[in-house]
Design a protein around this motif. Sequence first.
Motif, PDB file in Angstrom:
ATOM      1  N   ARG A   9       0.660  -0.905  -0.467  1.00 17.53           N
ATOM      2  CA  ARG A   9      -0.087  -0.117  -0.445  1.00 17.53           C
ATOM      3  C   ARG A   9       0.873   1.386   0.685  1.00 17.53           C
ATOM      4  O   ARG A   9      -0.021   2.709   0.180  1.00 17.53           O
ATOM      5  N   ALA A  10       2.042   0.928  -0.117  1.00 13.58           N
ATOM      6  CA  ALA A  10       3.552   2.434  -0.518  1.00 13.58           C
ATOM      7  C   ALA A  10       2.898   3.070  -1.789  1.00 13.58           C
ATOM      8  O   ALA A  10       2.413   4.535  -0.905  1.00 13.58           O
ATOM      9  N   GLY A  11       1.859   3.382  -2.451  1.00 19.50           N
ATOM     10  CA  GLY A  11       1.769   3.981  -3.326  1.00 19.50           C
ATOM     11  C   GLY A  11       0.349   4.593  -3.804  1.00 19.50           C
ATOM     12  O   GLY A  11      -0.355   5.309  -4.280  1.00 19.50           O
ATOM     13  N   LEU A  12      -0.443   4.290  -2.237  1.00 16.60           N
ATOM     14  CA  LEU A  12      -1.652   5.079  -2.711  1.00 16.60           C
ATOM     15  C   LEU A  12      -2.020   5.871  -1.255  1.00 16.60           C
ATOM     16  O   LEU A  12      -1.435   6.294  -0.179  1.00 16.60           O
ATOM     17  N   PRO A  13      -2.837   6.353  -1.748  1.00 18.55           N
ATOM     18  CA  PRO A  13      -3.388   7.888  -0.584  1.00 18.55           C
ATOM     19  C   PRO A  13      -3.424   7.405   0.423  1.00 18.55           C
ATOM     20  O   PRO A  13      -4.394   6.550   0.934  1.00 18.55           O
ATOM     21  N   ARG A  14      -3.266   8.026   1.519  1.00 23.91           N
ATOM     22  CA  ARG A  14      -3.668   7.545   2.971  1.00 23.91           C
ATOM     23  C   ARG A  14      -4.621   8.039   2.770  1.00 23.91           C
ATOM     24  O   ARG A  14      -5.711   8.905   2.657  1.00 23.91           O
ATOM     25  N   GLY A  15      -5.434   7.162   3.526  1.00 27.76           N
ATOM     26  CA  GLY A  15      -7.138   7.027   4.193  1.00 27.76           C
ATOM     27  C   GLY A  15      -7.785   6.709   3.381  1.00 27.76           C
ATOM     28  O   GLY A  15      -9.377   6.757   2.937  1.00 27.76           O
ATOM     29  N   GLU A  16      -7.803   6.972   1.577  1.00 29.17           N
ATOM     30  CA  GLU A  16      -8.128   6.346   0.541  1.00 29.17           C
ATOM     31  C   GLU A  16      -8.965   4.825  -0.161  1.00 29.17           C
ATOM     32  O   GLU A  16      -9.380   4.590  -0.497  1.00 29.17           O
ATOM     33  N   GLY A  17      -7.416   3.800   0.547  1.00 30.35           N
ATOM     34  CA  GLY A  17      -7.353   2.633   0.344  1.00 30.35           C
ATOM     35  C   GLY A  17      -7.396   2.240  -1.470  1.00 30.35           C
ATOM     36  O   GLY A  17      -7.244   3.403  -1.896  1.00 30.35           O
ATOM     37  N   PRO A  18      -8.105   1.074  -1.734  1.00 31.30           N
ATOM     38  CA  PRO A  18      -7.749   1.283  -3.093  1.00 31.30           C
ATOM     39  C   PRO A  18      -8.673   1.329  -3.996  1.00 31.30           C
ATOM     40  O   PRO A  18      -8.912   1.387  -4.993  1.00 31.30           O
ATOM     41  N   TRP A  19      -9.491   2.396  -3.624  1.00 34.12           N
ATOM     42  CA  TRP A  19     -11.290   2.673  -4.292  1.00 34.12           C
ATOM     43  C   TRP A  19     -10.579   3.297  -5.488  1.00 34.12           C
ATOM     44  O   TRP A  19     -11.156   3.756  -7.014  1.00 34.12           O
ATOM     45  N   PRO A  20      -9.853   5.115  -5.188  1.00 35.70           N
ATOM     46  CA  PRO A  20      -9.431   5.353  -6.303  1.00 35.70           C
ATOM     47  C   PRO A  20      -8.770   5.065  -7.402  1.00 35.70           C
ATOM     48  O   PRO A  20      -9.285   4.718  -8.651  1.00 35.70           O
ATOM     49  N   TRP A  21      -8.181   3.463  -7.654  1.00 36.38           N
ATOM     50  CA  TRP A  21      -7.196   3.140  -8.234  1.00 36.38           C
ATOM     51  C   TRP A  21      -8.568   2.097  -9.601  1.00 36.38           C
ATOM     52  O   TRP A  21      -8.716   1.343 -10.061  1.00 36.38           O
ATOM     53  N   LEU A  22      -9.360   1.787  -8.060  1.00 38.04           N
ATOM     54  CA  LEU A  22     -10.401   0.580  -8.782  1.00 38.04           C
ATOM     55  C   LEU A  22     -11.703   1.528  -9.766  1.00 38.04           C
ATOM     56  O   LEU A  22     -11.937   0.475 -10.751  1.00 38.04           O
ATOM     57  N   ALA A  23     -11.411   2.476  -9.342  1.00 36.20           N
ATOM     58  CA  ALA A  23     -12.870   3.662 -10.053  1.00 36.20           C
ATOM     59  C   ALA A  23     -11.876   4.103 -11.393  1.00 36.20           C
ATOM     60  O   ALA A  23     -12.083   4.342 -12.284  1.00 36.20           O
ATOM     61  N   ALA A  24     -10.825   4.354 -11.461  1.00 38.74           N
ATOM     62  CA  ALA A  24      -9.794   4.564 -12.168  1.00 38.74           C
ATOM     63  C   ALA A  24      -9.905   3.441 -13.458  1.00 38.74           C
ATOM     64  O   ALA A  24      -9.766   3.491 -14.896  1.00 38.74           O
ATOM     65  N   GLY A  25      -9.223   2.940 -12.992  1.00 39.26           N
ATOM     66  CA  GLY A  25      -9.679   0.923 -13.719  1.00 39.26           C
ATOM     67  C   GLY A  25     -10.679   0.683 -14.034  1.00 39.26           C
ATOM     68  O   GLY A  25     -10.790   0.573 -15.327  1.00 39.26           O
ATOM     69  N   SER A  26     -12.322   0.745 -13.778  1.00 34.02           N
ATOM     70  CA  SER A  26     -13.514   0.959 -14.489  1.00 34.02           C
ATOM     71  C   SER A  26     -13.608   2.067 -15.490  1.00 34.02           C
ATOM     72  O   SER A  26     -14.129   1.552 -16.144  1.00 34.02           O
ATOM     73  N   LEU A  27     -12.769   3.260 -15.321  1.00 34.26           N
ATOM     74  CA  LEU A  27     -13.087   4.422 -16.220  1.00 34.26           C
ATOM     75  C   LEU A  27     -12.467   3.706 -17.973  1.00 34.26           C
ATOM     76  O   LEU A  27     -12.782   3.782 -18.970  1.00 34.26           O
ATOM     77  N   ALA A  28     -10.985   2.725 -17.759  1.00 40.49           N
ATOM     78  CA  ALA A  28     -10.177   2.790 -18.389  1.00 40.49           C
ATOM     79  C   ALA A  28     -10.640   1.613 -18.937  1.00 40.49           C
ATOM     80  O   ALA A  28     -10.996   1.316 -20.070  1.00 40.49           O
ATOM     81  N   LEU A  29     -11.810   0.602 -18.366  1.00 41.03           N
ATOM     82  CA  LEU A  29     -12.002  -0.067 -19.180  1.00 41.03           C
ATOM     83  C   LEU A  29     -12.865  -0.144 -20.368  1.00 41.03           C
ATOM     84  O   LEU A  29     -13.058  -0.647 -20.684  1.00 41.03           O
ATOM     85  N   SER A  30     -14.615   0.969 -19.654  1.00 42.73           N
ATOM     86  CA  SER A  30     -15.073   1.196 -19.756  1.00 42.73           C
ATOM     87  C   SER A  30     -14.836   2.089 -21.078  1.00 42.73           C
ATOM     88  O   SER A  30     -15.165   1.552 -22.670  1.00 42.73           O
ATOM     89  N   LEU A  31     -13.696   3.259 -21.200  1.00 42.38           N
ATOM     90  CA  LEU A  31     -12.594   3.248 -22.629  1.00 42.38           C
ATOM     91  C   LEU A  31     -12.492   2.526 -23.218  1.00 42.38           C
ATOM     92  O   LEU A  31     -12.820   2.609 -24.970  1.00 42.38           O
ATOM     93  N   LEU A  32     -11.918   1.402 -22.842  1.00 41.52           N
ATOM     94  CA  LEU A  32     -10.841   0.343 -23.799  1.00 41.52           C
ATOM     95  C   LEU A  32     -12.454  -0.669 -24.420  1.00 41.52           C
ATOM     96  O   LEU A  32     -12.761  -0.521 -25.787  1.00 41.52           O
ATOM     97  N   MET A  33     -13.318  -0.309 -24.276  1.00 39.89           N
ATOM     98  CA  MET A  33     -14.222  -1.430 -24.474  1.00 39.89           C
ATOM     99  C   MET A  33     -15.393  -0.482 -25.449  1.00 39.89           C
ATOM    100  O   MET A  33     -15.361  -0.726 -26.237  1.00 39.89           O
ATOM    101  N   LEU A  34     -15.641   0.510 -25.442  1.00 39.80           N
ATOM    102  CA  LEU A  34     -15.737   1.955 -26.096  1.00 39.80           C
ATOM    103  C   LEU A  34     -14.989   1.903 -27.601  1.00 39.80           C
ATOM    104  O   LEU A  34     -15.918   1.886 -28.594  1.00 39.80           O
ATOM    105  N   ALA A  35     -13.883   1.829 -27.725  1.00 40.07           N
ATOM    106  CA  ALA A  35     -12.858   2.037 -28.284  1.00 40.07           C
ATOM    107  C   ALA A  35     -12.700   0.618 -29.251  1.00 40.07           C
ATOM    108  O   ALA A  35     -12.767   0.652 -30.630  1.00 40.07           O
TER     109      ALA A  35
END
Length: 521
Positions: A9-35
Amino acid sequence: MRRLRLPGRAGLPRGEGPWPWLAAGSLALSLLMLAALLLLLAGRGLGHFWPAPVELVTLDDGRQLAGQPVREERRQTLQGSPLRERLYRTGNRDLDGEAWRWVEVTSIARRERPDDWAVIERQRWGELIVRPLALEEAGRRLAEAPLWAAFAARLERVLSLRAERDALRREVIAPLARRLAAGHDDAEARARLTEAQARVGELQAAMTRDALVVESAAGERLTVPLESMLAAWRPNAMSPPEKLAAWGANLWHFLSEGPRAANTAGGVWPAIFGTVLMVLLMSALVTPFGVLAAVYLHEVAPQGRLTGWVRIAVRNLAGVPSIVYGVFGLGVFVYGIGGRLDDWLFADSLPSPTFGTGGLLWASLTLALLTLPVVIVATEEGLARIPAQQREAALALGATRAEMLRRVILPMALPAMLTGVILAIARAAGEVAPLMLVGVAKLAPQVPVDGDFPYLHLERKFMHLGYHVFDVGFHSGDVEAALPLVYATALLLVGVILVLNLTAILLRHHLRARHAALRSR
């Protein structure tokens, strides 16, 4: 006391957990599927308009066929051994009874791409893939050389004659015939009609003068009148710039012409026009009612239990299946209101209905009803974000409640209103199920706008890109010919929705920037 750091967890913002990364991954996956979807539609759809080469295939048994290679597939025989087959578009449906042929790859002895083979697009029976032999004029064989240049010049002459004939029929004969049928009988109109019909007869006779003698790969000879041709090209003799120009011309014909051959050939211009016109009418109908309803619920109505129930009902209406709205539109708009209008205004023409059948007006009203909850909810959310101090300041300065709503609240809520319209456009443009009940047609080559009063004919049936995809994909007699058109029309539908949404988004951005500039003064 030292704080223990958990591994990983060294690269994660303190107190936010994995949720920002999951949100960014979901957005990237959605854009890839659309493309990926857009690339699939573009590759399969736009590639259909490229002039594919013609192969002359010689089989092991000496037979020959000429066709355009489409794809290869690996199969298994009944004995379980692998089998590789190639699909060719052979055309010549009137000669061979079929336009497609699967050929086992191992049975091919030789493949050639001779320059003298041509693809001829006809009004009936689809394409011919043949070798031109000679030209005929009024039944007399000509010895013009080079053959293809002479044929191209004569075909261009026939196409210009056809364009003149069609223009006469569309711009002169049809309006005069409607005028005479409506009871406006005068000698000048009849004389003009007779003259135009005589000119059409002359053009038709001139078009039937020339013919082309061709030979198929099986050795059959056929005399093809140039009057039956729409286009002709030799793909193996074309340079890359010529192929690119032909691709652009084919794409333009697809966008600007009407459909032919049960929607498996031709273009989709009536469907484009019908889709855009229906969406614009729907937006013009749903926007004022949705905005007024939202303003009443949030600014005027007492905020009690009844208003809360109304809000719940509006949000539930947004989840009703679209086919239910289609049944409602058929029963209320078409048979109810439309039937009454026919009884009152068109009783002399009954039982042929004018408004008592599906049409552009009823389809637009049905989709306006379908998207009304979306506009109400989006507008009310925008009204809720306006600070109460704005209302209090306007009233403290002496404005009436109506002036406060008109000059302060509604301008600040314009971006939210346009957001609701954008969502309404995105949903309505792709709907098909309700349209099948209230006005869409499989084939309506004439757009509902012309030069005759009242110019916009709301009672006419119309074509729609979404229904065109459904009809071509599931009701076509030639699946292989319809498949690339399905991809091309689906890509076009996505593009039309994108253009409509971008227009509304740019308008929203302009209004938001203008309001911010006024507020900063």
